[in-house]
Design an enzyme around this catalytic site. Structure first.
Site, PDB file in Angstrom:
ATOM      1  N   ASP A 136      -1.740  -0.662   5.865  1.00 46.59           N
ATOM      2  CA  ASP A 136      -2.157  -0.216   7.194  1.00 46.59           C
ATOM      3  C   ASP A 136      -3.652  -0.351   7.432  1.00 46.59           C
ATOM      4  O   ASP A 136      -4.132  -0.022   8.515  1.00 46.59           O
ATOM      5  CB  ASP A 136      -1.730   1.242   7.410  1.00 46.59           C
ATOM      6  CG  ASP A 136      -2.445   2.198   6.451  1.00 46.59           C
ATOM      7  OD1 ASP A 136      -2.555   1.862   5.254  1.00 46.59           O
ATOM      8  OD2 ASP A 136      -2.904   3.262   6.905  1.00 46.59           O
ATOM      9  N   HIS A 188     -11.065   5.236  -8.300  1.00 51.68           N
ATOM     10  CA  HIS A 188     -12.508   5.367  -8.102  1.00 51.68           C
ATOM     11  C   HIS A 188     -12.884   5.633  -6.645  1.00 51.68           C
ATOM     12  O   HIS A 188     -12.119   5.349  -5.717  1.00 51.68           O
ATOM     13  CB  HIS A 188     -13.214   4.098  -8.583  1.00 51.68           C
ATOM     14  CG  HIS A 188     -12.920   3.759 -10.008  1.00 51.68           C
ATOM     15  ND1 HIS A 188     -12.092   2.720 -10.377  1.00 51.68           N
ATOM     16  CD2 HIS A 188     -13.321   4.348 -11.161  1.00 51.68           C
ATOM     17  CE1 HIS A 188     -12.014   2.664 -11.698  1.00 51.68           C
ATOM     18  NE2 HIS A 188     -12.747   3.642 -12.198  1.00 51.68           N
ATOM     19  N   ASP A 242      -0.276   5.147   0.761  1.00 51.06           N
ATOM     20  CA  ASP A 242      -0.543   6.111   1.831  1.00 51.06           C
ATOM     21  C   ASP A 242      -0.758   5.390   3.161  1.00 51.06           C
ATOM     22  O   ASP A 242      -1.590   4.494   3.276  1.00 51.06           O
ATOM     23  CB  ASP A 242      -1.780   6.943   1.493  1.00 51.06           C
ATOM     24  CG  ASP A 242      -1.629   7.696   0.170  1.00 51.06           C
ATOM     25  OD1 ASP A 242      -0.535   7.623  -0.428  1.00 51.06           O
ATOM     26  OD2 ASP A 242      -2.608   8.326  -0.270  1.00 51.06           O
ATOM     27  N   CYS A 299      -6.137   2.383  -8.199  1.00 52.56           N
ATOM     28  CA  CYS A 299      -7.580   2.483  -8.431  1.00 52.56           C
ATOM     29  C   CYS A 299      -7.983   3.932  -8.165  1.00 52.56           C
ATOM     30  O   CYS A 299      -7.825   4.420  -7.043  1.00 52.56           O
ATOM     31  CB  CYS A 299      -8.359   1.548  -7.514  1.00 52.56           C
ATOM     32  SG  CYS A 299     -10.146   1.855  -7.574  1.00 52.56           S
ATOM     33  N   ASP A 338       0.850  -1.193   0.000  1.00 48.86           N
ATOM     34  CA  ASP A 338       0.000   0.000   0.000  1.00 48.86           C
ATOM     35  C   ASP A 338       0.887   1.246   0.000  1.00 48.86           C
ATOM     36  O   ASP A 338       2.037   1.202   0.455  1.00 48.86           O
ATOM     37  CB  ASP A 338      -0.888  -0.051   1.246  1.00 48.86           C
ATOM     38  CG  ASP A 338      -1.728   1.191   1.401  1.00 48.86           C
ATOM     39  OD1 ASP A 338      -2.354   1.610   0.410  1.00 48.86           O
ATOM     40  OD2 ASP A 338      -1.749   1.756   2.516  1.00 48.86           O
ATOM     41  N   CYS A 392     -11.943  -2.743  -9.387  1.00 49.26           N
ATOM     42  CA  CYS A 392     -10.493  -2.687  -9.200  1.00 49.26           C
ATOM     43  C   CYS A 392     -10.078  -2.123  -7.842  1.00 49.26           C
ATOM     44  O   CYS A 392      -8.892  -2.082  -7.529  1.00 49.26           O
ATOM     45  CB  CYS A 392      -9.831  -1.878 -10.321  1.00 49.26           C
ATOM     46  SG  CYS A 392     -10.344  -0.147 -10.426  1.00 49.26           S
ATOM     47  N   CYS A 452     -16.588  -0.021  -8.388  1.00 51.45           N
ATOM     48  CA  CYS A 452     -15.739  -0.560  -9.452  1.00 51.45           C
ATOM     49  C   CYS A 452     -15.240  -1.953  -9.066  1.00 51.45           C
ATOM     50  O   CYS A 452     -15.387  -2.388  -7.928  1.00 51.45           O
ATOM     51  CB  CYS A 452     -14.550   0.372  -9.697  1.00 51.45           C
ATOM     52  SG  CYS A 452     -13.392   0.429  -8.312  1.00 51.45           S
TER      53      CYS A 452
END
Length: 355
Positions: free
Chosen positions: A130, A95, A11, A93, A9, A103, A101
């Site tokens: 996280d 969205h 952020d 992604c 990941d 994804c 969605c």
């Protein structure tokens, strides 16, 4: 060989996530998580490939313009690259949750090709993030999830966990003549338990573990009412297979080893964990047995072990006492194996790139 991947990941895991709006849309919001760069370098050296996967809510909309995202993101990538951190792919992604969605994490649309290729080592690939959605993504992918947290599971902890080697193997070999169960822990010492039904053979196997600096448990039920042939041979085959499995990809091992004198005996052992089975053996004995072990089976044991372990092994001993000659071979092999399996780096010790 299948590839180890880390799906990471962005952020809140690689870089800090602003608590005010959860968007890194200005340069002054860009801050790396503590220790992330040195640990990613360590993980790359350990053979992991890195894939970034991130949900960026409403990216490209008025609430989160693409240009606002691109500046800090591109700087982040430039810094990673300048320090040697390479991401194979960055999956985004854009969205909102309301878009429904296919994804958005934890759905697997973005990582479908990794799941379809069958080239990913699922047992040794991880999702790191996280949020609960990262852990759910891992479950959906059929791999392990690591929940990043600065206090409880930070980058130094993750690096230690994923590069720490617990080289272990468990082999079960059942035939009409023998039932054999072998466990090997290459990075643990002491506590070996060995029961083959041949007392002197047990003692010799313990010499391998003791002088090899590792732990093993061996249980054998064989057709000893006939003789010790199948018991000794099949134990060699099973132990060699277990050692080969426990060594894994052999990355960082010393690979080679050498010699040991004992009492009036001189035992010479040279070992190359080469992937090419071969045995050169020279030993003469006065008697057909030492204790309850047939001396003719000693060569057979080492030949069986070298075959399934995939090693080139040279063994030679001379002396006056059969007990000492036999023991010197097993001690020399153990001591040589100790050197060869020791980890002293991260690279594969072969110019061919394979062992």
């Amino acid at each position: 060989m299948s590839q180890k991947y880390l799906f990471i990941d962005r952020d809140g895991t690689l870089i800090s996530e602003p608590p005010s709006d959860f968007q890194v849309d200005r340069f002054d919001k860009l801050a790396f998580e503590p220790g992330v760069i040195p640990e990613l370098l360590k993980l790359q050296k350990a053979g992991y490939k890195l894939v970034m996967i991130t949900n960026q809510d409403g990216l490209g909309t008025q609430s989160f313009p693409q240009a606002d995202f691109d500046g800090p993101h591109n700087l982040m990538m430039q810094i990673f690259t300048s320090q040697g951190v390479q991401f194979d792919e960055v999956l985004i992604c854009p969205h909102l949750p309301a878009d429904e969605c296919d994804c958005r994490k934890p759905k697997v649309k973005l990582v479908e090709r990794y799941l379809a290729e069958q080239a990913m080592d699922r047992a040794n690939s991880y999702v790191i993030g996280d949020r609960a959605t990262d852990i759910q993504l891992a479950e959906n992918m059929g791999i392990t999830g690591l929940r990043y947290d600065r206090e409880t599971l930070n980058w130094p902890m993750i690096g230690e966990q994923l590069t720490r080697r617990d080289r272990y193997a468990h082999v079960v070999r059942n035939t009409k003549e023998t039932q054999i169960d072998v466990q090997v822990w290459l990075d643990r010492e002491g506590g070996s338990k060995i029961n083959t039904g041949v007392g002197f053979f047990d003692h010799m196997l313990d010499q391998i573990a003791t002088h090899g600096g590792f732990r093993m448990e061996i249980n054998v039920k064989g057709d000893l009412y006939i003789d010790d042939h199948h018991t000794v041979e099949d134990t060699g085959l099973a132990l060699g297979e277990a050692l080969k499995i426990a060594l894994g990809d052999k990355r960082g091992i010393c690979r080679f080893g050498f010699v040991l004198p004992m009492d009036e005996c001189l035992a010479r052992c040279a070992l190359d964990i080469s992937g090419r089975p071969h045995l050169e053996y020279k030993a003469e004995f006065t008697y057909q047995r030492v204790g309850d072990l047939s001396t003719e089976m000693i060569e057979h044991f080492f030949r069986s072990l070298s075959y399934t372990m995939g090693v080139t092994l040279h063994l030679k001993t001379k002396g006056k006492n059969d007990h000492h000659r036999v023991e010197s071979l097993f001690k020399a092999f153990g001591r040589t194996l100790r050197q060869a399996i020791r980890v002293e780096g991260d690279t594969l010790p072969s110019s061919k790139g394979v062992l």
